[in-house]
Design an enzyme around this catalytic site. Structure first.
Site, PDB file in Angstrom:
ATOM      1  N   GLY A  95       0.843  -1.195   0.000  1.00 57.21           N
ATOM      2  CA  GLY A  95       0.000   0.000   0.000  1.00 57.21           C
ATOM      3  C   GLY A  95       0.874   1.239   0.000  1.00 57.21           C
ATOM      4  O   GLY A  95       0.639   2.183  -0.735  1.00 57.21           O
ATOM      5  N   ALA A  96       1.901   1.188   0.839  1.00 60.76           N
ATOM      6  CA  ALA A  96       2.805   2.318   0.965  1.00 60.76           C
ATOM      7  C   ALA A  96       4.034   1.872   1.739  1.00 60.76           C
ATOM      8  O   ALA A  96       4.013   0.824   2.373  1.00 60.76           O
ATOM      9  CB  ALA A  96       2.131   3.469   1.708  1.00 60.76           C
ATOM     10  N   MET A  97       5.094   2.681   1.690  1.00 61.76           N
ATOM     11  CA  MET A  97       6.332   2.318   2.391  1.00 61.76           C
ATOM     12  C   MET A  97       6.907   3.538   3.072  1.00 61.76           C
ATOM     13  O   MET A  97       7.063   4.583   2.455  1.00 61.76           O
ATOM     14  CB  MET A  97       7.312   1.711   1.375  1.00 61.76           C
ATOM     15  CG  MET A  97       8.676   1.377   1.947  1.00 61.76           C
ATOM     16  SD  MET A  97       8.567   0.100   3.242  1.00 61.76           S
ATOM     17  CE  MET A  97       9.904   0.626   4.316  1.00 61.76           C
ATOM     18  N   GLU A  98       7.255   3.334   4.359  1.00 62.09           N
ATOM     19  CA  GLU A  98       7.593   4.456   5.228  1.00 62.09           C
ATOM     20  C   GLU A  98       9.034   4.942   5.103  1.00 62.09           C
ATOM     21  O   GLU A  98       9.624   5.376   6.094  1.00 62.09           O
ATOM     22  CB  GLU A  98       7.336   4.049   6.683  1.00 62.09           C
ATOM     23  CG  GLU A  98       8.313   2.991   7.266  1.00 62.09           C
ATOM     24  CD  GLU A  98       7.810   1.557   7.156  1.00 62.09           C
ATOM     25  OE1 GLU A  98       6.953   1.299   6.288  1.00 62.09           O
ATOM     26  OE2 GLU A  98       8.288   0.706   7.927  1.00 62.09           O
ATOM     27  N   ASN A  99       9.636   4.910   3.907  1.00 65.28           N
ATOM     28  CA  ASN A  99      10.999   5.398   3.759  1.00 65.28           C
ATOM     29  C   ASN A  99      11.134   6.747   4.448  1.00 65.28           C
ATOM     30  O   ASN A  99      10.287   7.622   4.284  1.00 65.28           O
ATOM     31  CB  ASN A  99      11.335   5.549   2.277  1.00 65.28           C
ATOM     32  CG  ASN A  99      10.893   4.352   1.478  1.00 65.28           C
ATOM     33  OD1 ASN A  99      11.376   3.257   1.706  1.00 65.28           O
ATOM     34  ND2 ASN A  99       9.939   4.551   0.588  1.00 65.28           N
ATOM     35  N   HIS A 102      -0.529   5.884   9.062  1.00 63.96           N
ATOM     36  CA  HIS A 102       0.307   4.706   9.342  1.00 63.96           C
ATOM     37  C   HIS A 102       1.780   5.005   9.017  1.00 63.96           C
ATOM     38  O   HIS A 102       2.675   4.755   9.825  1.00 63.96           O
ATOM     39  CB  HIS A 102      -0.208   3.533   8.502  1.00 63.96           C
ATOM     40  CG  HIS A 102       0.564   2.255   8.647  1.00 63.96           C
ATOM     41  ND1 HIS A 102       0.030   1.115   9.191  1.00 63.96           N
ATOM     42  CD2 HIS A 102       1.831   1.928   8.301  1.00 63.96           C
ATOM     43  CE1 HIS A 102       0.924   0.156   9.185  1.00 63.96           C
ATOM     44  NE2 HIS A 102       2.033   0.624   8.641  1.00 63.96           N
ATOM     45  N   GLU A 103       2.015   5.558   7.852  1.00 60.96           N
ATOM     46  CA  GLU A 103       3.404   5.794   7.428  1.00 60.96           C
ATOM     47  C   GLU A 103       4.061   6.878   8.276  1.00 60.96           C
ATOM     48  O   GLU A 103       5.227   6.763   8.653  1.00 60.96           O
ATOM     49  CB  GLU A 103       3.464   6.168   5.946  1.00 60.96           C
ATOM     50  CG  GLU A 103       2.818   5.162   4.997  1.00 60.96           C
ATOM     51  CD  GLU A 103       3.249   3.722   5.240  1.00 60.96           C
ATOM     52  OE1 GLU A 103       4.396   3.496   5.671  1.00 60.96           O
ATOM     53  OE2 GLU A 103       2.429   2.814   5.002  1.00 60.96           O
ATOM     54  N   HIS A 106       5.348   5.677  11.536  1.00 60.95           N
ATOM     55  CA  HIS A 106       6.633   4.971  11.437  1.00 60.95           C
ATOM     56  C   HIS A 106       7.832   5.919  11.479  1.00 60.95           C
ATOM     57  O   HIS A 106       8.948   5.466  11.735  1.00 60.95           O
ATOM     58  CB  HIS A 106       6.712   4.221  10.104  1.00 60.95           C
ATOM     59  CG  HIS A 106       6.080   2.864  10.099  1.00 60.95           C
ATOM     60  ND1 HIS A 106       6.330   1.916  11.063  1.00 60.95           N
ATOM     61  CD2 HIS A 106       5.253   2.269   9.202  1.00 60.95           C
ATOM     62  CE1 HIS A 106       5.657   0.803  10.762  1.00 60.95           C
ATOM     63  NE2 HIS A 106       4.989   0.995   9.639  1.00 60.95           N
ATOM     64  N   GLU A 156       4.840  -2.993  12.998  1.00 56.44           N
ATOM     65  CA  GLU A 156       3.645  -2.869  12.161  1.00 56.44           C
ATOM     66  C   GLU A 156       2.363  -2.838  12.977  1.00 56.44           C
ATOM     67  O   GLU A 156       1.413  -2.133  12.638  1.00 56.44           O
ATOM     68  CB  GLU A 156       3.586  -4.007  11.137  1.00 56.44           C
ATOM     69  CG  GLU A 156       4.696  -3.946  10.088  1.00 56.44           C
ATOM     70  CD  GLU A 156       4.731  -2.640   9.312  1.00 56.44           C
ATOM     71  OE1 GLU A 156       3.788  -1.828   9.431  1.00 56.44           O
ATOM     72  OE2 GLU A 156       5.705  -2.411   8.582  1.00 56.44           O
TER      73      GLU A 156
HETATM   74 ZN   LIG Z   1       3.899  -0.221   8.309  1.00 61.30          ZN
END
Ligand SMILES: [Zn+2]
Ligand SMILES: *[C@@H]1O[C@H](CO)[C@@H](O)[C@H](O)[C@H]1NC(C)=O
Ligand SMILES: *[C@@H]1O[C@H](CO)[C@@H](O)[C@H](O)[C@H]1NC(C)=O
Ligand SMILES: *[C@@H]1O[C@H](CO)[C@@H](O)[C@H](O)[C@H]1NC(C)=O
Ligand SMILES: *[C@@H]1O[C@H](CO)[C@@H](O)[C@H](O)[C@H]1NC(C)=O
Length: 966
Positions: free
Chosen positions: A343-347, A379-380, A383, A402
């Protein structure tokens, strides 16, 4: 990482997709490998290609975990992605990297992760090694090779690296910029009829090593200095802010070179870089953190990034307060990518999203789409501290990372959209959903042992709903028990103590314990935080609490959906938990209790003849509740005569518990069905959602049987008042309900009413659909209602309606609109249309390969389509799964989808026959699970059918008036 699309949109699918990506790239890279192998001087060929550990002691490079001899300090990396194919048609990138590391223990071996990279040789070796501070110089390289199985670049030295000294390792390499969604990869999209290529990354969990050689474990934090070389018309982005790009001329091409400021000390899996022609919108110059939303130029021009920009600042602020810790970076870029696996990535500083998780277009997107955007952003951003600033030492603790982000994503979204009541939705989206999984004997504990998680496949499998949703549920339970103030105080010291460092999950328990001990007045916990949490974290499953209101006796028991299932995994806690019991008696909330033993008696929990007792308020405990029959009767009576005295979430809970207890044979099926009777007067969303989800199994089992008629009649009777309610409050469907959850429930009302054949509903949706067909550039259907209205319009219509939808699908420019049409087209009631739709799945020009298995599953959801899909899958199995883009189709999901309704001996035999036909091709398809499910269905149907038929028949025949009275 957040949320793919998978059963519910909040569960994670990442693991599966990661391995699909890996397959595709292995094929693509075989060319590079062939070259690599012939060039290699290879002193011990067997050792270099082992993927399975050989017996006996392993060489360090045969182990998946890095030795503890070296620790990285910083990297200097330059990468140049080519956005056009080379002469062989390959997209590549070239790069070089220098890593400075400290030697922690004397060693003559350097192991650094590298995967699918082709190294330039220096004096016959794949790397150069230098000692910092000159003398004595670094030992010469004796041998170097790539260890394919464990994904290392191995450098053996003639002498020893000395503990305490620092060294440099320099490499130059070529990699493929494949379209495999992992590492440094390419994505494409169309703009003004022109195809555009962009380069982007997805490093989590183990793909940074595909972009450059690195110590690719989360605890190996370092500082990264990155430079990107990229085409003149593109922009380059990364975790940190860039310096002004400069012009460079290479081989008579003018290119840009963008250098980035050094990153914070961080893990490799959080790196990101993108080269693209996107546009952006940004926060005002006076905002303390630079926030930018990046997307395709057209999407930005159309304003699709506005909602994300509007909400990011407030959510970021919310988390700064929640954590009592300022946002650790200077900027926050968020970018929507056309091809993205999760869905997405918390870089850290450059969060990547799939388009539907970041972009919002009020003309096309529903309120569910909007909620998805708000919660994924939340959510991201959560993180950025929890996960990025403080990181899990190893992947076995992924659940804490997570689970935590999933829990607080609801808090952050609630702060941005306070009218949505979104915290309640956590219960139906996460808690109820994951309880279904965790009640199987095949479940697993949240926490894994570090030693059990070694290779990338084992890591990938951790990204499941237990990790995300159960993690969220038990952290919410803990926060509730120790109060939010104490919980956040523990978080504050945890983040402060371990910033830029890494932890194990017990480090959090320790910090929370300190906060608990400081709390005044005391919290009256039965034991330490760790003591309370261990049974929830270290053993799978959860309890059912049984309360006998005649005696005050309470007991707990491991809850299993299948009462005959055998649990062969021993648990250190014997499947007992330390259970917080919140409860109310006849509407009055009582002091919470703890159940710390298998059983106990509390005479306060006995009730008088006019009383009722309700346990697990707000569903904050991760358990189910059963009562003695008398109390059940009183609760049912309360639901029937004044349901609002029971809080909304607990009304949903009573339905969910009753249906699940019935499946486990702990209560009668009719008791479960009776919890749906009050719905005739219910207007709130979560009880309806819960009932509809639980009744779905009844529909699957019976929609091709004589039970179906009475069941539909009952449903129509229940839902008609809700349908009319929404007709009233929307002034004959001309307005949108104000409340977010009312908007959901309006969709629910229309869907259930139309599905079960309420004439007024079918007329309504048919007319809307027709109005749209009359003028396709003027769609009168509110975005919220589109999925369900399209489905109903196509179901009641014929070829004309279907063909219209197909045309609209082909021309859809917004991803979420295309998705809605794709599922609606499977609602047709004409077998030949459904067959034609299935056949389109064999033609990639009509249905994209990535959507083929989804469409087959959509058709199989339709009672009429199910046997057609089953035939189709069998007839085309070889083609679909062998010739048709391996990895594009999820074998298991299709097999599971087309057999979900199987509940007869005949169908069971057909399944067996098919398994036999496939022979060895059936291996790994988990036929066993599907066969078991079918067995269970057969048993359930045969023992319940008569009872259910007579219940629905009787309810349906009661006059409406009786249901309306009270
Ligand atoms: Zn996550
Ligand atoms: C880079 O090149 C472009 C056009 O080729 C030119 O307009 C620009 O001024 C150059 N920038 C620098 C910093 O030299
Ligand atoms: C990281 O944490 C460990 C304890 O878990 C501690 O020993 C170490 O000093 C910390 N490192 C830094 C740089 O704070
Ligand atoms: C809705 O339509 C009905 C007739 O179809 C009409 O009697 C009623 O006044 C309308 N209500 C509103 C609020 O427009
Ligand atoms: C169709 O709808 C568009 C947009 O509302 C409008 O401009 C156009 O005149 C309509 N066409 C017809 C034939 O009604």
């Amino acid at each position: 990482m957040a949320a793919g699309f998978y059963i519910s949109r909040v569960l994670a699918i990442v693991g599966a997709l990661v391995s699909v990506g890996a397959l595709a790239s292995i094929i693509a890279l075989s060319v590079l490998y062939a070259q690599e192998k012939t060039k290699n001087h290879d002193p011990s060929p067997t050792a270099h290609t082992t993927t399975t550990p050989s017996p006996g002691p392993l060489e360090p490079w045969q182990r998946y975990r890095l030795p503890d001899t070296l620790a990285p300090v910083f990297y200097n990396i330059t990468l140049w992605p080519r956005l056009e194919p080379d002469q062989q048609g390959l997209f590549i990138f070239t790069g070089n990297s220098t890593v400075q590391f400290v030697c922690v223990k004397d060693t003559d071996l350097i192991l650094i992760h590298a995967n699918k990279l082709n190294f330039t040789l220096f004096q016959g070796h794949k790397a150069q090694v230098l000692a910092l501070g000159g003398a004595p110089p670094a030992p010469a390289v004796r041998d170097s090779w790539v260890e394919v199985g464990t994904e290392y670049l191995v450098v053996q030295l003639e002498g020893i690296l000395e503990a305490g000294r620092s060294y440099l390792l320099h490499t130059e390499f070529v990699g493929e910029l494949a379209d495999d969604l992992g590492g440094f990869y390419r994505s494409k999209y169309k703009e003004n009829g022109q195809e555009k290529i962009l380069a982007t990354t997805q490093m989590q969990p183990t793909n940074a090593r595909k972009a450059f050689p690195c110590f690719d474990e989360p605890a190996m934090k370092a500082v990264f200095h990155l430079t990107l070389i990229h085409p003149f018309e593109t922009v380059a982005l990364s975790n940190a802010i860039n310096y002004d790009p400069v012009n460079v001329t290479i081989k008579r091409q003018t290119l840009k070179e963008t250098r980035f400021q050094p990153t914070e000390k961080m893990s490799t899996y959080l790196l990101a870089f993108v080269v693209c022609e996107f546009a952006y919108i940004r926060s005002t110059p006076d905002s303390p953190v630079l926030i930018r939303i990046w997307a395709r130029k057209q999407a930005i021009e159309e304003g699709q990034g506005k909602y994300a920009l509007e909400k990011t600042g407030p959510i970021l602020n919310y988390f700064q307060n929640y954590y009592s810790s300022p946002y650790p970076l200077k900027k926050s870029d968020q970018i929507a990518l056309p091809d993205f696996s999760a869905g997405a990535m918390e870089n850290w500083g450059l969060i990547t999203y799939r388009e539907t998780a970041l972009l919002y277009d009020p003309a096309f997107s529903s309120n569910a789409d909007k909620e998805f955007v708000a919660t994924v952003i939340s959510h991201e951003l959560a993180h950025m501290w929890f996960g990025n600033l403080v990181t899990m030492r190893w992947w076995n603790d992924l659940w804490l990372n997570e689970g935590f982000a999933t829990y607080v994503s609801y808090l952050g979204a609630d702060s941005a959209e306070p009218t949505w009541n979104i915290k309640d939705l956590l219960v139906v989206n996460e808690v109820h959903e994951v309880m279904g999984v965790d009640a199987l004997s095949t479940s697993h504990p949240l926490s894994s042992k570090e030693d059990d998680i070694q290779d990338p496949n084992q890591i990938g499998r951790l990204f499941d709903s237990i990790t995300y949703s159960k993690g969220a549920a038990i952290l919410r339970m803990l926060s509730d028990c120790i109060t939010e103030g104490v919980f956040t105080e523990g978080l504050r010291t945890y983040l402060d103590t371990f910033k830029y460092n890494s932890t194990v999950y017990t480090d959090l328990w320790k910090q929370l314990q300190v906060a608990v001990d400081k709390a005044s007045p005391g919290l009256g916990l039965p034991t330490s935080v760790e003591g309370i949490m261990n049974p929830w974290v270290l053993q799978m499953g959860f309890p059912v609490i049984t309360v006998d209101t005649r005696t005050g006796h309470i007991s707990q028991q491991h809850f299993l959906l299948d009462p005959e299932a055998e649990v062969d995994k021993p648990s250190p806690f014997n499947y007992e938990w330390i259970v917080p019991i919140s409860w109310m008696k006849t509407g009055i909330i009582k002091n919470p209790l703890w159940l710390t033993t298998k059983e106990a008696t509390n005479t306060n929990m006995t009730i008088g003849s006019a009383d009722w007792l309700l346990v697990n308020l707000k569903t904050s405990g991760f358990y189910r509740v059963n009562y003695d029959q008398e109390n059940w009767e009183r609760l049912l009576a309360k639901l029937d005569n004044n349901h609002q005295e029971i809080p909304e979430i607990n009304r949903a809970q009573l339905i969910s518990d009753a249906f699940n207890l019935a499946r486990a044979k702990l209560v009668n099926t009719t008791l479960a069905l009776r919890t749906t009777r009050f719905l005739v007067r219910e207007r709130a969303y979560t009880p309806w959602l819960t009932a509809s989800r639980n009744l779905n199994y009844y529909f699957l089992m019976f929609d091709r049987s004589p039970v179906y008629g009475p069941m539909q009649a009952y449903m129509v009777k229940q839902v008609e008042p809700l349908f009319n309610h929404f007709k009233d409050i929307t002034a004959n469907w001309t307005k949108i309900p104000e409340k977010h959850t009312d908007q959901y429930n309006q969709v629910m009302a229309i869907r259930l009413a139309c599905q079960n054949g309420l004439k007024a509903c079918e007329d309504l949706t048919y007319n809307w659909f027709n109005a749209w067909m009359k003028n396709s550039s003027n769609n009168p259907i509110s975005p919220n209602l589109r999925s369900t209205v399209y489905c109903s319009g196509i179901a009641t219509g014929g070829q004309r309606e279907w063909d219209f939808a197909w045309n609209m699908y082909k021309n859809a420019s917004v991803a979420s609109e295309a998705e809605k049409l794709l599922s609606a087209m499977a609602c047709s009631r004409q077998p030949w249309i459904l067959i034609r739709y299935l056949e389109y799945c064999l033609d990639p020009k009509r249905i994209r390969k990535q959507d083929a298995s989804t469409v087959i599953n959509y058709v199989a959801e339709n009672a009429l389509g199910q046997p057609l899909a089953w035939d189709f899958v069998r007839a085309n199995w070889d083609y679909l799964f062998n010739d048709y883009g391996k990895g594009s189709i999820s074998f298991y999901s299709v097999l599971h989808g087309v057999t979900r309704r199987f509940a007869t001996e005949f169908e069971f035999k057909e399944l067996l026959r098919f398994q036999e036909e496939l022979g060895s091709n059936a291996m790994g398809l988990d036929f066993q699970q599907v066969l078991e499910q079918t067995r269970a269905n057969i048993k359930w149907v045969s023992s319940h059918k008569d009872q259910i038929l007579s219940w629905f028949t009787e309810e349906a025949s009661k006059p409406k008036a009786q249901l309306y009275s009270h």
